[in-house]
Design an enzyme around this catalytic site. Structure first.
Site, mmCIF file in Angstrom:
data_model
loop_
_atom_site.group_PDB
_atom_site.id
_atom_site.type_symbol
_atom_site.label_atom_id
_atom_site.label_comp_id
_atom_site.label_asym_id
_atom_site.label_seq_id
_atom_site.Cartn_x
_atom_site.Cartn_y
_atom_site.Cartn_z
ATOM 1 N N HIS A 296 0.808 -1.225 0.000
ATOM 2 C CA HIS A 296 0.000 0.000 0.000
ATOM 3 C C HIS A 296 0.841 1.276 0.000
ATOM 4 C CE1 HIS A 296 -3.362 -2.567 0.101
ATOM 5 N NE2 HIS A 296 -3.443 -2.772 1.398
ATOM 6 N N HIS B 244 -9.716 1.419 0.870
ATOM 7 C CA HIS B 244 -9.602 0.222 1.700
ATOM 8 C C HIS B 244 -10.742 0.119 2.722
ATOM 9 C CE1 HIS B 244 -7.485 -3.057 3.645
ATOM 10 N NE2 HIS B 244 -6.514 -2.966 2.766
ATOM 11 N N GLU C 179 -11.196 -3.794 -3.022
ATOM 12 C CA GLU C 179 -10.196 -2.801 -3.419
ATOM 13 C C GLU C 179 -9.974 -2.882 -4.927
ATOM 14 O OE1 GLU C 179 -6.693 -3.640 -0.877
ATOM 15 O OE2 GLU C 179 -8.092 -4.788 0.316
HETATM 16 C C1 GAL Z 1 -5.080 -5.792 2.129
HETATM 17 C C2 GAL Z 1 -4.033 -6.814 1.842
HETATM 18 C C3 GAL Z 1 -3.926 -7.689 3.054
HETATM 19 C C4 GAL Z 1 -3.632 -6.878 4.302
HETATM 20 C C5 GAL Z 1 -4.609 -5.728 4.406
HETATM 21 C C6 GAL Z 1 -4.266 -4.762 5.504
HETATM 22 O O1 GAL Z 1 -5.256 -4.957 1.024
HETATM 23 O O2 GAL Z 1 -4.344 -7.554 0.691
HETATM 24 O O3 GAL Z 1 -2.941 -8.676 2.851
HETATM 25 O O4 GAL Z 1 -2.306 -6.396 4.241
HETATM 26 O O5 GAL Z 1 -4.670 -5.007 3.222
HETATM 27 O O6 GAL Z 1 -4.228 -5.354 6.743
#
Ligand code: GAL
Length: 329
Positions: A105, A175, A294
């Protein structure tokens, strides 16, 4: 109608504002300038009672203390960049390592920024942020914008744009953890539909390996079925064309969420790693509490594809649009 208040202050004294968009039906979304984060999204259930369908916290302090990117806008490159490096036009870039040896991210990322907000109309507000050349290791100065619109038919529309002064990569998403119970129970009872013939398999570090058919697997949501297990943390390749790309339905509240997007994929994350914690309004959160949808270009794109919509050059505008529309059944 749009209004704002002070949400809180960062340890360095900067103020964080909380913006509220409300429509004539009473539906309402609150967005924090920290991370252009959807803090709450209240829509009517089948009896007309407003239900908050995203996970979040009551205070800014809790957003600062907790992980999980609840409701945040993430970038410059959402999802993972394998080994935290990629090559662009013959030059290698090393980006912030924050997930094993990989980058997740964006690294420190856009979720940690205070975004500027500008009211565009009665029902729309635009959040923008600047990311200087070299931030988190990414090349070129980049300006990102997210236009949030809450329509009279209870749709939250997110329109992302980005421009840069040189060659770079970009992949922005939101998210939000959806929960059509109003956060009081897990999402395992939610009926989930996804217009995807393929999902992206990963290695143990969740770095994509290959796109494979959903046929005969637990990843087949082409006919709506209960989520049942909180095991999903994968990108799905969305079918092309217009129309509903994903839907979620919960029987008790009767709330239906339909998702539309022009993005080629969606990371479906059913909160497998959401550790137990206190959520807003006294709710207890844990594994399986929410489902993130997402929408995005392929994860680890620059290391997998020589071409794609995630590449951005000076003079171009990167863009993507996702609509989360709410109704009842
Ligand atoms: C998601 C990701 C997960 C985890 C989450 C945040 O987008 O695919 O693996 O990191 O964010 O906790």
């Amino acid at each position: 109608m749009i209004s704002y208040e002070t949400f809180g202050f960062l340890p360095d004294g900067r103020e964080v504002k909380l913006y509220t968009l409300k429509n004539e039906q009473g539906a309402c979304v609150k967005i924090s300038a920290l991370g252009a984060t959807v803090v709450s999204l209240c829509v009517p259930d089948k009896n007309g009672a407003l239900t908050d369908v995203v996970l979040g916290y009551d205070t800014l302090e809790e957003y600062l203390q907790n992980d999980g990117y609840l409701g945040a806008t993430v970038g410059r490159y959402c999802n993972r960049i394998g080994s935290s490096r990629f090559t662009l036009k013959g030059k290698e870039y090393k980006v912030t390592v924050n997930d094993g040896k990989n980058s997740l991210h964006g690294g420190v990322g856009f979720s940690a920024k205070i975004w500027d907000a500008t009211t565009v109309s009665e029902d729309a507000i635009c959040f923008s942020c600047r990311s200087p050349h070299g931030e988190d290791g990414y090349p070129a100065n980049l300006t990102a914008k997210v236009l949030f619109t809450l329509t009279e038919d209870n749709a939250l529309c997110l329109k992302y744009t980005a421009t840069a002064d040189g060659d770079t990569v970009c992949n922005l998403t939101n998210h939000a953890y959806f929960n059509l119970h109003g956060g009081t129970d897990t999402v395992l009872s939610h009926e989930f539909y996804l217009a995807a013939q393929k999902y992206t398999d990963t290695d143990a570090e969740l770095i994509p390996t290959a796109d494979v058919s959903v046929e005969g697997t637990a990843f087949d949501f082409r006919k709506a079925k209960k989520i049942a297990e909180p095991i999903y943390d994968n990108n799905f390749v969305l079918d092309e064309g217009m129309g509903v790309k994903a839907s979620l339905y919960e029987e008790k509240t009767g709330i239906l969420l339909e998702m539309f997007t022009d993005m080629p994929g969606v990371q479906v994350y059913t909160s497998a790693m959401l550790s137990e914690r206190q959520g807003k309004n006294g709710a207890k959160y844990g594994k399986g509490q929410g489902i993130c949808l997402e929408t995005q270009f392929p994860p680890n794109g620059p290391n997998r594809y020589a071409e794609g919509g995630f590449y951005l050059s000076a003079g171009e505008t990167w863009q993507s649009e996702t609509v989360y529309k709410f109704g009842v059944r």
